[in-house]
Design a protein around this motif. Sequence first.
Motif, PDB file in Angstrom:
ATOM      1  N   TYR A 131       3.639   8.036   1.312  1.00  0.00           N
ATOM      2  CA  TYR A 131       4.483   7.042   1.989  1.00  0.00           C
ATOM      3  C   TYR A 131       4.052   5.639   1.571  1.00  0.00           C
ATOM      4  CZ  TYR A 131       5.167  11.257   4.715  1.00  0.00           C
ATOM      5  OH  TYR A 131       5.432  12.546   5.074  1.00  0.00           O
ATOM      6  N   GLU A 132       4.890   4.670   1.927  1.00  0.00           N
ATOM      7  CA  GLU A 132       4.538   3.268   1.662  1.00  0.00           C
ATOM      8  C   GLU A 132       5.004   2.422   2.832  1.00  0.00           C
ATOM      9  OE1 GLU A 132       5.461   1.809  -2.270  1.00  0.00           O
ATOM     10  OE2 GLU A 132       5.720  -0.254  -1.565  1.00  0.00           O
ATOM     11  N   VAL A 133       4.173   1.452   3.195  1.00  0.00           N
ATOM     12  CA  VAL A 133       4.548   0.485   4.232  1.00  0.00           C
ATOM     13  C   VAL A 133       4.444  -0.899   3.609  1.00  0.00           C
ATOM     14  CG1 VAL A 133       3.863  -0.560   6.421  1.00  0.00           C
ATOM     15  CG2 VAL A 133       3.753   1.905   6.159  1.00  0.00           C
ATOM     16  N   HIS A 174       9.349   7.106   2.170  1.00  0.00           N
ATOM     17  CA  HIS A 174       8.659   8.226   1.545  1.00  0.00           C
ATOM     18  C   HIS A 174       8.590   7.912   0.061  1.00  0.00           C
ATOM     19  CE1 HIS A 174       7.528  12.195   0.206  1.00  0.00           C
ATOM     20  NE2 HIS A 174       7.410  12.590   1.465  1.00  0.00           N
ATOM     21  N   GLU A 175       7.448   8.108  -0.541  1.00  0.00           N
ATOM     22  CA  GLU A 175       7.289   7.790  -1.958  1.00  0.00           C
ATOM     23  C   GLU A 175       7.491   9.035  -2.828  1.00  0.00           C
ATOM     24  OE1 GLU A 175       6.542   4.759  -3.842  1.00  0.00           O
ATOM     25  OE2 GLU A 175       7.564   4.001  -2.077  1.00  0.00           O
ATOM     26  N   ASP A 176       7.048   8.940  -4.075  1.00  0.00           N
ATOM     27  CA  ASP A 176       7.443   9.921  -5.092  1.00  0.00           C
ATOM     28  C   ASP A 176       6.522  11.143  -5.196  1.00  0.00           C
ATOM     29  OD1 ASP A 176       9.346  10.625  -6.894  1.00  0.00           O
ATOM     30  OD2 ASP A 176       8.475   9.549  -8.588  1.00  0.00           O
ATOM     31  N   PRO A 234       0.797  -1.225   0.000  1.00  0.00           N
ATOM     32  CA  PRO A 234       0.000   0.000   0.000  1.00  0.00           C
ATOM     33  C   PRO A 234       0.834   1.283   0.000  1.00  0.00           C
ATOM     34  CG  PRO A 234      -0.031  -0.988   2.182  1.00  0.00           C
ATOM     35  CD  PRO A 234       0.827  -1.874   1.318  1.00  0.00           C
ATOM     36  N   GLU A 235       0.521   2.156  -0.929  1.00  0.00           N
ATOM     37  CA  GLU A 235       1.041   3.534  -0.891  1.00  0.00           C
ATOM     38  C   GLU A 235      -0.118   4.404  -0.413  1.00  0.00           C
ATOM     39  OE1 GLU A 235       4.313   3.376  -4.498  1.00  0.00           O
ATOM     40  OE2 GLU A 235       2.320   4.077  -4.992  1.00  0.00           O
ATOM     41  N   PHE A 236       0.200   5.480   0.275  1.00  0.00           N
ATOM     42  CA  PHE A 236      -0.875   6.315   0.838  1.00  0.00           C
ATOM     43  C   PHE A 236      -0.364   7.727   1.066  1.00  0.00           C
ATOM     44  CE2 PHE A 236       1.461   4.225   4.236  1.00  0.00           C
ATOM     45  CZ  PHE A 236       1.716   5.251   5.129  1.00  0.00           C
TER      46      PHE A 236
END
Length: 452
Positions: free
Chosen positions: A195-197, A188-190, A131-133
């Motif tokens: 963010y992604e876990v 931390h995403e793009d 999941p990205e959020f």
Amino acid sequence: MSALHAAALRQRLHEAGVHTLLVQFTDLHGVAKGKWVPLEHLTEVLATGAGFAGPSIAGTGLGRSGPRSEYYARGDAATALPLPWMPGVARIIGDGFVDGQPFEACPRQVLRRAVARLETKGWRLEVGIEPEFFLLKRQGERYAPHDDHDRLDKPSYDLKSLPRQAGFLQALREALQACGLDVLQLDHEDAHGQYEVNFAHAEALASCDRLMLFKLAAHALAEARGMVFSMMPKPFADQPGSGMHFHVSLWERQSGGAQSERCLFDAGATGAPLSPLGRRFVAGVLAHAPALCALAAPTVNSYKRLTVGESISGTTWAPAHIALGPNNRTALVRTLPGRFEWRLPDASANPYLACAALIAAGLDGIERGLEAPADVTDDLFELPLAALRARGIAQLPQSLAEAVAALAADAVVCDALGPELTRQFMALKNAEWTAYARHVSTWEMARYAEFF
Ligand code: GLU
Ligand code: MG
């Protein structure tokens, strides 16, 4: 479950300080719903289920009277788990039952049917869901990244934002670990505020249950800190959206017992990432990609993520091209040794439905002996549309309306969902599309109001 086992479970939960069960199911939108039931009533929850007014739940199609108006979420004892962020409360997942029978339009029942199909072959699908959020804050009618200082042009792996959100992220890690999840990484995403876990893969049903647990935890922990946890696929037009990639592998039970299994996607010493059977599974996933889109990218907003085009970070990541390639993040399917990453799903997908549809598509590829197209090693985002067409690489539907139409035309995926769920899903999604189509946006006003 026998009365003896129910009593033992109640005792175990009681000893863990539990006084309340959160009986949870997942509606057609992929949203967790349920109610609180005192632990004393565990036996009824396991035997009959917690009762709900069927028509009050999105996408059941149940009436307002008669035996088929009541939706029962029947507790799956194996899922009972105290929630560390809600002391005294244990989640138990309920499977949908209506009139004493498994409910055809319950997403978890749909996935159970798909998993049972695999089991008749002695197979098991292992799925890792990523999941990205976004972590946002409300500003009147608008939303902004919760972290004001999150402004880098290339925000991936930003180590300055992570500590600023450590309160939430570490609490989330701790909560998931306390629930038995093996948390692998947080980053931390793009996009700003994204963010992604990642947590370890598991059997398909268990993995979807974990994803729902992750959402419950993240919502609660974010809310307690005045943050908005968002699984909207694409909140910001100029930045990448949130994917929810599935890492997929298929396993066969060996005669040696449950402990001994063989990965059917493993190509052994051939050097290829996937076995011939794995390629046929992927061929099915590509052949049914337009219909799968309706389930894996199920909102109007999903298609903003799937529109190819640069963002401020310099890339899009939109998995819009129906192709596969070894470790190729620009294709719909990225192949890896013994598994593949299905990059289509976004954060708004109902994991049970996306997974059930994926199984149906993959099995169709195997059963019909479909051949996967040639591996693509190019950066597909660099190729002009004409070059993609020349290679026979098609694009995914570019709107929810197109995807729902593709689903309607796909008997294999509709069969896997079952006629009732298909009907309800289409009704819900067609209504969503119509509401969107009627809306006049600020973009339209700015462009047209004084233009002509
Ligand atoms: N956020 C991208 C997406 O929408 C994926 C980026 C990544 O590969 O982690 O799928
Ligand atoms: Mg990612």
